[in-house]
Design an enzyme around this catalytic site. Structure first.
Site, short mmCIF file in Angstrom:
data_model
loop_
_atom_site.label_atom_id
_atom_site.label_comp_id
_atom_site.label_asym_id
_atom_site.label_seq_id
_atom_site.Cartn_x
_atom_site.Cartn_y
_atom_site.Cartn_z
N ASP A 93 23.80 16.89 19.94
CA ASP A 93 24.62 17.92 19.33
C ASP A 93 26.09 17.50 19.53
O ASP A 93 26.37 16.59 20.33
CB ASP A 93 24.34 19.26 20.00
CG ASP A 93 25.20 20.39 19.45
OD1 ASP A 93 25.41 20.44 18.24
OD2 ASP A 93 25.68 21.20 20.26
N ASP A 141 29.49 19.89 19.38
CA ASP A 141 30.34 20.81 20.15
C ASP A 141 29.65 21.25 21.42
O ASP A 141 28.50 21.69 21.40
CB ASP A 141 30.68 22.03 19.30
CG ASP A 141 31.58 21.69 18.12
OD1 ASP A 141 32.64 21.08 18.35
OD2 ASP A 141 31.22 22.01 16.97
#
Length: 251
Positions: A34, A36
């Protein structure tokens, strides 16, 4: 901890005969990150931008909401909150206009720093001959361009899944299924997902991948474990420290 978690994961998959996991499982082949809260310490800035933008449209949106919905496509988050609080359906185009305001506010802030441990971890992954793909719900092109700028040694644009590649975002399995495809056409049991958000963990687990949660935010570890994370760690540094334990495991 790591050996037990991987062993339990493989055992569960082997019991799900429809997945046809080979008995001679021989390790992981790719890592799906991922963005953020995993690669960048960007979530505090996103939280502020979300709150300020949604306030302009009469939507009450808290910092906790930004963490709870992290990973979902921004336009999907907006449509849900508009429906919930204002009682009306809006189009994707209307939601996109609202999301554009959130994006504008976010990019007025200083750039978020890369988390300690990320670059060294990616170097270890590359040295192990594994592929890397970034799987984000972001629809902000400057952030996607920054990924290539910061991690060009490890990925290119063909190894980034974003809101532009999928119609169903996290927590659906689609983003990580697309990540498996873009990383090199891998099976779920050949991938490690690294996530920090409940919805992202749910997505990785739904895709059938071994899912490591890095708790870089204010949520309790249980919020990630309860979504099915195979391991919950306090930081990317901790994952980097134990990386060899993970990839050296064999049944």
């Amino acid at each position: 901890m790591f050996k037990e978690a991987i062993s339990n994961y493989i055992d569960r998959l082997c019991n799900q005969q429809q997945l046809q996991v080979p008995c001679g499982w021989d390790g992981f082949r790719c890592v799906l990150f991922d963005m953020d809260g995993v690669l960048y310490n960007s979530m505090p800035r996103h939280a502020v931008a979300w709150q300020e933008a949604m306030k302009k449209y009469g939507i009450h949106f808290t910092a906790e909401d930004s963490y709870a919905t992290e990973g979902m496509r921004g336009i999907d988050t907006i449509r849900i909150f508009v429906k919930r609080q204002l009682g009306k359906e809006i189009s994707e185009a209307e939601a996109q206009s609202m999301y554009d305001e959130k994006t504008r506010l976010f990019h007025q802030m200083p750039e978020a720093e890369i988390f300690d441990g990320v670059l060294h971890l990616m170097q270890q992954i590359k040295q192990a001959g594994m592929d890397i793909c970034v799987v984000t719900g972001s629809g902000q092109r400057p952030l996607i361009q920054r990924l290539v700028q910061d991690f060009g040694e490890f990925i290119d644009e063909q190894h980034i899944v974003s809101a532009y590649n999928i119609s169903r975002g996290k927590p659906a399995p689609d983003p990580y299924m697309k990540g498996l495809e873009m990383a090199g056409g891998y099976h779920p049991w050949q991938a490690i997902v690294v996530e920090n958000a409940p919805l992202g963990v749910r997505s990785g687990v739904a895709a059938g991948c071994f899912t490591i949660a890095v708790n870089s935010g204010p949520l309790p570890d249980s919020a990630l474990a309860d979504e099915g994370a195979n391991i919950v760690l306090p930081s990317i540094v901790e994952l980097d420290r134990h990386w060899q334990d993970i990839i050296s495991y064999r049944p």
